[in-house]
Scaffold this active site. Structure first.
Site, PDB file in Angstrom:
ATOM      1  N   ASP A 175       0.786  -1.231   0.000  1.00  0.00           N
ATOM      2  CA  ASP A 175       0.000   0.000   0.000  1.00  0.00           C
ATOM      3  C   ASP A 175       0.829   1.297   0.000  1.00  0.00           C
ATOM      4  OD1 ASP A 175      -1.687  -2.165   0.441  1.00  0.00           O
ATOM      5  OD2 ASP A 175      -3.175  -0.940   1.436  1.00  0.00           O
ATOM      6  N   GLU A 235      -4.484  -6.938  12.945  1.00  0.00           N
ATOM      7  CA  GLU A 235      -3.955  -6.846  11.588  1.00  0.00           C
ATOM      8  C   GLU A 235      -2.463  -6.536  11.588  1.00  0.00           C
ATOM      9  OE1 GLU A 235      -4.888  -4.379   7.440  1.00  0.00           O
ATOM     10  OE2 GLU A 235      -5.795  -3.737   9.325  1.00  0.00           O
TER      11      GLU A 235
END
Length: 818
Positions: free
Chosen positions: A589, A787
């Site tokens: 990302d 996460e």
């Protein structure tokens, strides 16, 4: 879906023996494949395959029966608006997930709902038998959480819905004040045949609230409440909206009748109306309890030899619990210092939640097949300003694990290969089924969408900017990890040379469980029977090759135009879909890359992934006898390994770096040290004798660069972008990269002689300890797997319930790197 009856399976084996020798082999092989497929489909037909819900059962059949569970606290008027149904990031739940679970038999889930003051347990089991997938049942329990009143009031709603052809109908007597005793819902579909769903009253210890109000004469909440409806099939997933609408009407009616000062207690007023369509495609029932409670939902197929009963359900729950724990210890034998009971419980829950997050999805996708120009100057600007042209495609289906049930309850290509490593160790054939499902989505060009957002229910959980999938975009091909792991298990079995646990050709050793082949045998059928593996790989290879060719064609970088010196003028790659701040397609990302983006970029992580992809395709080509392809793939593999050094090693920085073109039209390195600098070692492409290995290991171990007490940081502490902007991959610690680092160190550098062997061993030992301890401690503190983990404190952050690739900690504890 046709499921082969076990009796026919045995009969097929007997008939094969009567044929000639050569015919016997062919017929036996075909019959074996058919039998295994049928038995496996049967064992995997039903499951909690709606992972976006706290609990919802459906079959792996498009447009079929779907069920779900809702609940809320009804001690006051405030809680019901937060009626639980879909798992949500913002729910006040201190951890939820499966604590023992096997995809072929079932297991137990625990939901610690602090906000509703109740701990919900769902014990789901399957019993095979008949030709329609057998029976299933779920025991739903509730107990007040610690600190809550013993008489806390909870209302629960269980519903059944039917998307496609068929019918549902209430078969119990419905009175205006509710349903007495067990509720019976009958149904039929073309695929499932006739079936019934029973919702029991549960044990006599159950207590229902006693309401002292005039409204109690209208509805008796000692009984079960009901509503039925005919809904548009694409709106059935919005069952919660229907329930809230019905109950909102009840509240409004009571308000008008009794006035604000004489309203009935919440437990009485938040109830279904006992009206509606008794033969509609949506049937919901409601039970309200005080304190602890228990009841069963029992599904019986007309084709099954016996009905599902509460007694049988209870026995099966205990069997599954015992069998799961014994098998877990065998598959994942935790190694010191993590072989203590508290770590074992943690590992069981983490792995079970990964398996319990497997879902079945069906629906259309939004795909943009417009090919935007990415080979001109400032390409990202025109890409951002050009309107998308999405088209609805499909419908398609996908059987997949999911990263996070409350935040990402859908299929992710980047995550899936990691998910399948522990799943493949537990159930090899389940992992192959999921791999097959993913590669079934590869189109004629070789492309597959990075995110699989199938249907309106899935779309409702995704921000609009991420819904449309673009055919020029790739993602790290992690499914190659799962394919390689399968072949390693296959080779290991061949080297052991043991006999199959069940032998089709002589009919001996056939284990029966509810009338079918034992689930443990099904989980390893493709390992123990090489003919099945050969057929699988032969079917997979052309799709795999088409997918590989798409990567090489669409993600190719330019080496020649910029006078770069390299062993190969072909093997350089760049991710499409770049912007100045993001390279979403890389999976990393916001990890910093060249600014501004340039058509001459080359990305070291993508070249490394192409190395893994080439190696995987070569290994499969060897298995299926594609010798010409093997020779060519060996040449490509060598070229990639050589080009990693030629194109991406920066001597001054002593690191692997991306390359770009500067203002003087010359090729230069862009060195943001971090995860991308490690990819040659993460994917095992760096030789133990490499002159650069020592520097890469030093980068990993330097506390001013990547090393922390909780794991490897994603970006160097010295980098100008460390912790800046979104700070998603700019420092936080991610478990899949820890796994790749530990796996590669363990397999490639610790047990292989070389100048850095001892350094690799020291890094491995300490890194393993740091990563496991931190994830475990955060799980103890919060009840949640996260996460990512904070680069400075180790605290869990971002999406919670991230029992996708974070569950790979189990493999790290067991040192089972496959």
């Amino acid at each position: 879906m046709k499921l082969l009856d076990p009796i026919l399976w045995v009969a097929a084996a007997g008939s094969a023996l009567l044929a000639s020798a050569s015919e016997t082999v062919d017929q036996s092989t075909l019959a074996l494949e058919n039998a295994i497929t049928a038995a496996s489909n049967s064992s995997l037909l039903w499951g909690p395959y709606r992972p976006g819900l706290y609990f919802g059962v459906r079959p792996r059949i498009p447009k079929s029966l779907m069920t779900g569970l809702m609940w809320a606290n009804v001690d006051d008027y405030a809680h019901f608006k937060d009626l639980r149904h879909s798992a949500e990031q913002g729910d006040d739940v201190r951890g939820f997930g499966w604590v023992e679970y096997d995809a072929r038999s079932g297991g137990r889930q625990v939901i610690n709902d602090v906000g509703m003051s109740v701990k919900i347990e769902t014990e789901f089991v399957k019993v095979e038998g008949g030709d329609k997938g057998g029976n299933w049942g779920v025991r739903i329990r509730g107990t007040p959480i610690e600190g809550a009143p013993e008489d806390v009031r909870t209302t629960l709603i269980f519903y059944t819905g039917l998307e496609g052809q068929g019918q549902l109908h209430l078969d119990s007597d419905l009175e205006t004040d509710g349903i007495e005793g067990t509720v019976l819902i009958g149904g039929r579909t073309p695929d499932l045949g006739d079936f019934k769903v029973e919702i029991t009253d549960g044990p006599k210890t159950n207590v229902h609230p006693v309401i002292n109000h005039d409204a109690a004469a209208e509805k008796d909440i000692q009984k079960t409440q009901y509503v039925g409806a005919n809904l548009m099939e694409d709106t059935l997933w919005r069952a919660k909206d229907l329930i809230l609408q019905q109950i909102s009407a009840a509240v409004q009616s009571a308000s008008q009748k009794y006035g604000e000062n004489d309203m009935p207690p919440p437990a009485q007023i938040f109830t279904l109306p006992n009206t509606g369509v008794v033969s509609g495609n949506f049937q919901a029932v409601q039970k309200t309890f005080e304190g602890s409670f228990e009841f069963d939902v029992l599904y019986t197929s007309r084709s099954a030899p016996q009905a599902m009963t509460s007694g049988g359900l209870g026995e099966r729950i205990e069997e599954i619990k015992t069998a799961f724990r014994a098998r877990f210890d065998e598959v994942f034998p935790l190694k010191a210092p993590f072989d203590k009971e508290e770590y074992v419980s943690f590992a069981r829950e983490l792995f079970s939640s990964l398996l319990g997050g497997v879902g079945y999805f069906h629906g259309t996708s939004l795909v943009d097949r417009t090919h935007h120009d990415e080979d001109s100057e400032n390409f990202w600007e025109s890409s951002l300003s050009t309107p998308r042209s999405p088209q609805e495609e499909g419908p398609t289906t996908l059987f997949t694990a999911t990263p996070s049930r409350c935040f990402f309850p859908r299929g992710f290509y980047w995550d899936e290969g990691f998910h399948l490593l522990p799943i493949g160790l537990w159930d090899n054939d389940l992992s192959l089924e999921i791999v097959k499902s993913w590669f079934g989505l590869v189109d004629e060009d070789g492309w597959v969408g990075r995110e699989q957002i199938l249907g309106s229910e899935a779309r409702s959980r995704v921000p609009a900017d991420f819904v449309v999938q673009e055919t020029r975009y790739a993602n790290p091909p992690t499914l190659m990890l799962a394919v390689v792991a399968f072949i390693e298990r296959l080779d290991q079995q061949a080297n052991v040379g043991s006999e199959p646990s069940f032998n089709f050709q002589d009919g001996n050793g056939i284990g029966l469980s509810g009338g079918g082949i034992e689930n443990e045998m099904l989980s390893s059928a493709h390992i123990e029977h090489p003919t099945l593996a050969t057929t699988y790989l032969n079917d997979l290879y052309p799709i795999l090759k088409r997918h590989y060719d798409w990567f090489r064609r669409t993600q190719a970088g330019d080496i020649k135009a910029w006078d770069r010196e390299a062993f190969s003028m072909k093997e350089g790659y760049r991710w499409r879909g770049r912007t100045p701040d993001h390279c979403l397609t890389s999976g990393l990302d916001d990890y910093p890359r060249a600014r501004p983006p340039h058509t001459g970029e080359l990305h070291v992580d993508l070249l490394s992934w192409m190395g893994l992809m080439t190696k995987t395709l070569r290994v499969v080509a060897e298995k299926v006898g594609e010798e010409d392809d093997v020779a060519e793939l060996k040449r490509v593999e060598e070229a990639i390994i050589r080009n990693i050094d030629d194109l991406h090693w920066n001597e001054e920085e002593q690191a692997y770096c991306d390359a770009t073109i500067d203002e003087y039209e010359e090729s230069v390195h862009v060195c943001h040290k971090g995860y991308i600098s490690l990819f040659p070692i993460l994917l095992g492409l760096l030789s133990p004798e490499s002159p650069h290995l020592g520097a890469v290991l030093d980068l990993m171990r330097d506390p001013e660069e990547l090393w922390s007490p909780w794991g490897l940081r994603s970006l160097s502490k010295k980098d100008e972008y460390y912790g800046q902007g979104e700070n998603y991959w700019r420092g936080p610690i991610w478990i899949p990269i820890q796994y790749l680092a530990l796996s590669s160190l363990y397999k490639n550098y610790i047990n292989t002689p070389g100048p850095n062997q001892e350094k690799a061993r020291e890094i491995y030992t300490e890194l393993r300890q740091n990563v496991v301890e931190n994830v475990f401690n955060e799980w103890k503190r919060t009840g949640i797997a996260w996460e990512q983990y904070d680069r400075e404190t180790g605290e869990g952050s971002r999406a919670k319930g991230f029992t996708g690739w974070t569950s790979m900690v189990v493999m790290i504890m067991a040192e089972t790197y496959k």
